[in-house]
Motif scaffolding. Structure first.
Motif, PDB file in Angstrom:
ATOM      1  N   PRO A  82       0.836  -1.207   0.000  1.00 23.00           N
ATOM      2  CA  PRO A  82       0.000   0.000   0.000  1.00 23.00           C
ATOM      3  C   PRO A  82       0.872   1.258   0.000  1.00 23.00           C
ATOM      4  O   PRO A  82       1.964   1.276   0.560  1.00 23.00           O
ATOM      5  CB  PRO A  82      -0.801  -0.122   1.301  1.00 23.00           C
ATOM      6  N   THR A  83       0.374   2.285  -0.634  1.00 19.89           N
ATOM      7  CA  THR A  83       1.139   3.516  -0.779  1.00 19.89           C
ATOM      8  C   THR A  83       0.245   4.720  -0.520  1.00 19.89           C
ATOM      9  O   THR A  83      -0.972   4.619  -0.624  1.00 19.89           O
ATOM     10  CB  THR A  83       1.760   3.601  -2.190  1.00 19.89           C
ATOM     11  N   ASP A  84       0.864   5.841  -0.214  1.00 19.34           N
ATOM     12  CA  ASP A  84       0.134   7.096  -0.088  1.00 19.34           C
ATOM     13  C   ASP A  84       0.193   7.898  -1.376  1.00 19.34           C
ATOM     14  O   ASP A  84      -0.335   8.998  -1.456  1.00 19.34           O
ATOM     15  CB  ASP A  84       0.705   7.935   1.062  1.00 19.34           C
ATOM     16  N   ASP A  85       0.867   7.357  -2.401  1.00 16.47           N
ATOM     17  CA  ASP A  85       1.007   8.053  -3.673  1.00 16.47           C
ATOM     18  C   ASP A  85      -0.295   8.002  -4.464  1.00 16.47           C
ATOM     19  O   ASP A  85      -1.083   7.055  -4.347  1.00 16.47           O
ATOM     20  CB  ASP A  85       2.114   7.416  -4.520  1.00 16.47           C
ATOM     21  N   PHE A  86      -0.508   9.004  -5.284  1.00 12.85           N
ATOM     22  CA  PHE A  86      -1.629   9.020  -6.216  1.00 12.85           C
ATOM     23  C   PHE A  86      -1.572   7.724  -7.018  1.00 12.85           C
ATOM     24  O   PHE A  86      -0.511   7.312  -7.485  1.00 12.85           O
ATOM     25  CB  PHE A  86      -1.493  10.229  -7.146  1.00 12.85           C
ATOM     26  N   THR A  87      -2.727   7.067  -7.184  1.00 14.26           N
ATOM     27  CA  THR A  87      -2.750   5.774  -7.865  1.00 14.26           C
ATOM     28  C   THR A  87      -3.842   5.735  -8.928  1.00 14.26           C
ATOM     29  O   THR A  87      -4.979   6.118  -8.661  1.00 14.26           O
ATOM     30  CB  THR A  87      -2.988   4.630  -6.855  1.00 14.26           C
ATOM     31  N   LEU A  88      -3.470   5.278 -10.124  1.00 17.53           N
ATOM     32  CA  LEU A  88      -4.396   5.029 -11.226  1.00 17.53           C
ATOM     33  C   LEU A  88      -4.430   3.529 -11.470  1.00 17.53           C
ATOM     34  O   LEU A  88      -3.371   2.893 -11.538  1.00 17.53           O
ATOM     35  CB  LEU A  88      -3.910   5.700 -12.512  1.00 17.53           C
ATOM     36  N   SER A  89      -5.628   2.964 -11.598  1.00 16.79           N
ATOM     37  CA  SER A  89      -5.767   1.531 -11.837  1.00 16.79           C
ATOM     38  C   SER A  89      -6.758   1.275 -12.964  1.00 16.79           C
ATOM     39  O   SER A  89      -7.798   1.924 -13.044  1.00 16.79           O
ATOM     40  CB  SER A  89      -6.255   0.818 -10.572  1.00 16.79           C
TER      41      SER A  89
END
Length: 174
Positions: free
Chosen positions: A34-41
């Motif tokens: 898991p990350t706190d970065d902006f994520t596109l899926s």
């Protein structure tokens, strides 16, 4: 239905009920940490040749985002672009997209250039589907639908910072 619970029809009559156990699989979108970065899926699907498939494009950590620009790539030998639809992001419409074969866009790429017109920054709940990209399966095989990192890929927040990001590709099995 568990013991002690009842099911009713539209006229409030008790009806017979049955249960059919199911299974839920939770996938973090890329199987990574898991990350706190902006994520596109990009979603994934299995379809038959000739079928239309709409893949959801979802986001996470979409916090005070002012604008973004990126290209969604697919294999035009296996998928034919149909349309973008189901917009769930303020100020997002088909006019924000460079569609395949139009202008300088080549088949195999859908380019998005989006801005918050109020210039305040938009925040969305994790997992929000911002739009669907729809294709017709025209070949046989498996193909990735993902993001072209060789072109401009930029996410900007309301403080005009360019953000780090995570990209999770989808797969279409035909």
């Amino acid at each position: 239905i568990q013991s002690g619970q009842e099911a009713y029809d539209i006229d409030d009559n008790i009806v017979s009920s049955f249960t059919d156990p199911g299974m839920i699989t939770v996938d973090g979108g890329g199987g990574g940490t898991p990350t706190d970065d902006f994520t596109l899926s990009v979603g994934s699907a299995s379809v038959e040749t000739g079928d239309t498939v709409c893949l959801p494009i979802s986001v996470a950590n979409f916090n005070s985002i002012l604008g973004m620009e990126w290209s969604l790539d697919y294999d035009p030998a296996l998928l034919e672009f149909v349309q973008v639809e189901n917009f769930n992001l303020k100020d997002l419409s088909e006019s924000a997209f460079g569609l395949p074969g139009m202008g300088t866009n080549q088949p195999g790429a859908v380019k998005l250039s989006w801005l918050d017109l109020a210039a305040q920054g938009v925040t969305l709940v994790d997992g929000t589907v911002i739009f669907d990209a729809c294709f017709v399966a025209v070949g046989n095989g498996t193909t990735q639908v993902g993001f072209d990192q060789s072109t401009t890929l930029e996410i900007t927040d309301s403080d005009e910072n360019i953000l780090p990001f995570v990209l999770n590709e989808g797969t279409v099995d035909i």
